[in-house]
Design an enzyme around this catalytic site. Sequence first.
Site, PDB file in Angstrom:
ATOM      1  CB  THR A  16      31.397   5.016 -13.994  1.00  0.00           C
ATOM      2  OG1 THR A  16      32.486   4.477 -14.743  1.00  0.00           O
ATOM      3  CG2 THR A  16      30.628   5.986 -14.838  1.00  0.00           C
ATOM      4  CD  GLU A  54      33.815   0.593 -13.836  1.00  0.00           C
ATOM      5  OE1 GLU A  54      33.265   1.674 -13.688  1.00  0.00           O
ATOM      6  OE2 GLU A  54      33.449  -0.442 -13.245  1.00  0.00           O
ATOM      7  CB  THR A 102      38.394   9.074 -14.191  1.00  0.00           C
ATOM      8  OG1 THR A 102      37.293   8.617 -13.429  1.00  0.00           O
ATOM      9  CG2 THR A 102      38.330  10.580 -14.308  1.00  0.00           C
ATOM     10  CE1 TYR A 103      36.052   6.839 -20.586  1.00  0.00           C
ATOM     11  CE2 TYR A 103      36.883   5.117 -19.150  1.00  0.00           C
ATOM     12  CZ  TYR A 103      36.898   5.782 -20.354  1.00  0.00           C
ATOM     13  OH  TYR A 103      37.779   5.390 -21.319  1.00  0.00           O
ATOM     14  CB  THR A 141      37.850   6.870  -9.713  1.00  0.00           C
ATOM     15  OG1 THR A 141      38.226   7.615 -10.870  1.00  0.00           O
ATOM     16  CG2 THR A 141      36.439   6.377  -9.897  1.00  0.00           C
ATOM     17  CB  CYS A 199      54.302 -12.849 -23.179  1.00  0.00           C
ATOM     18  SG  CYS A 199      52.796 -12.206 -23.859  1.00  0.00           S
TER      19      CYS A 199
END
Lengths: 520, 555
Positions: free
Chosen positions: B452, B526, B449-450, B461, B198
């Site tokens: 959504t 997301e 989490t939202y 979720t 990397c």
Amino acid sequence: MKTGQPDLLQTVSCHTEGAINALALSKDGSHVVVAGRNVFKIYSIEDNQFYERNNLRVGRHLNLNFSASDVSWNQVEDHMLASAATNGAVVIWDLNRLSKSKQEHVFQEHRRTVNRVNFHETEANLLISGSQDGSMKLFDVRRRAVSTTFSSGSTSIRDVQFCPANLGYFNFGAADESGNVQLWDMRRPDKVEKQLTAHSGPVFTIDWHPDDKNWLGTAGRDKMIKVWDLQKEKVIHLVQTIASVAQIRWRPSRRFHIASCSLLVDFSINVWDIRRPYIPFAAFEEHKDVATGIVWKKDDPHVFFSSGKDGFLYQHIFHDAKRPADHTIPAGIDMSIMGDIAFAYSDKPGITGKSKSSGGRMSLFRKAPDRSMQFTQVNSLMHMFSQWDESVSMEWFVTSAKEYLLKGRPVQELCEHNATVAEKLNRYQVAQSWRLLQNLFGTTVTSAHPPLHQPRTVSMVSTISERQETEREVEHMYIFTRNCIQVHGRVQDSAFQTPSLMAFNRRKVDELFLVKQSAD
Amino acid sequence: MITDDLSPKPTDVDSLRFVHCLTSRDPNIRNRGFEMITRTIDTWLGGYGSPPGPRMERVNGGLDCIALVQEQLGDLLRLSVQCPFDDVREKCINLLEDLKERGRGLKVPRRIGDGPCRFIPENEVMPVNTTEDQTQMLYVDAFLQNNRLDHVTQLVGFHPSYLECFLRTQQFLLREDGPLPFDYRHFIAIMAAGRHQCSYLINLHTQEFILKGGDPAWLRGLNFIPKKLRDLYEINKLLAHRPWLITKSHIEKLTRGTGKDNWSLSELMHALILLSHFHALASFVYGCGIHTEIDHTGGHSYRHHSTSESNSNDTDYNSDGSSDGGIPTDSDSEVGIEILMERMRKLTEEEEETTHEERLKRFEKVESQSVELTTSSKQPSPKADILKFVDDSEYVYQDFAKRGSVSEIPTFRAQDYSWEDHGFSLANRLYAETGTLLDDKFRMAYNLTYYTMGEMVNVDTTAFRRAIWNYIHCMYGIRHDDYNYGEVNHLLERSLKAYIKTVTCYPERLTKKDYDNVMKGFKHSEKVHVNLMLLEARMQAELLYALRAVMQYMT
């Protein structure tokens, strides 16, 4: 009390061929069950020996229902056991079953690992469980059904314990992963009765005081054992241990004693006198890996059993305990940030209790409270030495920081002022450095190359809209930086780039100039 | 590291610090700092106070002043884009314009790439001057801490509450009180990033390493570093690819030698956390296609814009076109969000009874069946300046299920050694506070989490997130007794599993196409969220093995 023939009891152990997660004692104290991922056995205790009586881990399908994270023995019906499984099952075992498998029923009610199961002390059919999924379930074992579910939201429940029946028949306490301890009334599943923010981080264990219904011991990952007065919702005793506490259990008939074992690193089982929280009252160091469970023999303060990850089951006798306080040297020394040194020691050196701890077992216990008195009797003397030697004291640093001036006056004056301050503190080299700096500015600006610098200064100042004191300093710094570049090819240190940065780096200024001075 | 003559690499501390005077919350100080910069550049370019003469470049002690200025242009270019302060960006843009006009042999660079990462269009990432207060505050914090607002930070800006934990932890690990000296910390970061080639992280920490007064000789490669650091390499390698092979004897070897090359347990703990942090961060960097920092080689160019260069200069990555063999091309069969939600709903409704044997089988099935991207076996060939930090670069992840003798390395039972109970305490014990910081970070990543999913709102979720987390642990042989591994197959599409596995185990093989082909219908934020979970779950998995070994050694 089974103290009739105490001298006959000995510390004994047996290996169970598997790491043990929990143990439980039968009603009469004659049998003990141990449970773990790969072990589930019942032992009887006779004549200072463990005899394997039953292996419950039998059958063709040894599934995860046999891997127990906790186990509880029904205190009314002696043939009934319950275990909590890592896969979320609660399993009821019946020792009276005729078949080889004693598995009576499996409740698949929890979605995550079950951390604790606990039978009610007097109601044979009541069993409570606490799970990682954040719920507690009260089972009616006879009906093989959940009678009530209590929920704490989504935080995992790590421990759940019925209150001793004579103190609060319907009450139980629960500990969760976010540090709360909840007190419930089983008739009110909709609402928690009381909630204490007890620890920072998960609470792993709680234990009701056997005699005082207002006292609850709690302990967890923050390494603290706390004793709460539930009436006042206050901590009344606090013990700081050296590792996360896995389990605590009050010692019967000893109001101020509580046993604890650690979740990791520390393998000993400590019994604390909560009034003397700095050193364990007694320590049992038999286990070779962390101890996972402690259970006192009913109403007997001298005997308890413990299980460990090392696979050993122990019967501990108080007589064989180590007394850490006996081996401690009652003297201490410390130094304050101001350089003061304090020294404390016992006024009667040599008498540390070792000599007094001899004698028969009974006398030892009669003396137990005495011995804790003895600590206080040791009059320790404390001396404090004030140390003003330069080598130790950092006073010069504080004074310098307070008295150095870095702006508000022409640089030459500032340097002279700071040099005087340093001189006053006997830091002659530093004073010299300030003078050097003073000269550097004095000569460059006034005499060495006036024609080169003068117009520059003017032109620069004129580009800056406000002619302020600070701006002038920037200018001075800038010129200085330039000199550094000319002399050394590079800016020596970013500390010089702005006055404010320089202000942060007073010492750095000192040091760098020292270096430069010696180099020159 | 000089690969391009046009972009001299600033390699001494003064030069690197040149623009650090802009790192301040106080606009007046920034103002003055910028005055300093302008004036110094003026001096360098123009000599002192007089109109520039024909050969003035060589005054001031015979230094090549043009080169001095040239060294700074990368930083200035970066600041003109990646700085949370409007005034600094504006001034840098003007200054660069000004310099371009002055000419004088200066080559004014131009930025390559757009935005912090290749996979997400710049205008969909949180801008550096975002109006989201929390994010903006964190950007400023990050800028003040690191003297830069790096691309990773900017991208994670989607999730400010996580970013806060992340920055706090990273700051603690790298710059606050700890057992290891600062130069060690950054070199360990380089070693860790090297396992996945990397270069983004390697560049970043090479610079930090120099700033912390590290010995430039070490940067010549692993053969030039102290034996103590060299000794760590074996564990670095195992931890990155097959952490289950770490045993207490590895720990013992490091701590129980004689002499000065010994590691204390605290130092080792610090090193292990750093290693796992940067292994996992490398996953994230690839998983989101993070662009090279603008001031680093490959982040800017002096040539005029040409279309062909847009990808090829991003040296870290596979070029996109050639990766047809990427994710199994049944991508059109990937289910949409609605179906996924339907499946989650079903899960909660019908608690199916499963026997132990079934569950075990499912775990093994998930474990062995895990798919990976068959990137047409075209692995990026790492460059020499990365390989010097890498030993045994052929050593990569191997399926836990194919680990050989099953009896020797049993599955790791999360119930017997968990982060919350054991790892935390051990970490805190040996390196105060880290446990708490990591705990917050893990918990934040696991619970974030939202509600959504794509365009849908009010979605629970949990099941989906848990499936991802446990699937990653599963790849490392960590088994949660109370999890039904059937859910993984149920909720994670084959292509998503492939993506997860690639990012976690072979992040260097990922391509943009792979990113685009999974989680269709999900918003970019997301997808970043999923990548953050990969980061944390992987880090936790590595740490669990490492910490267990340390504990076994201690006891």
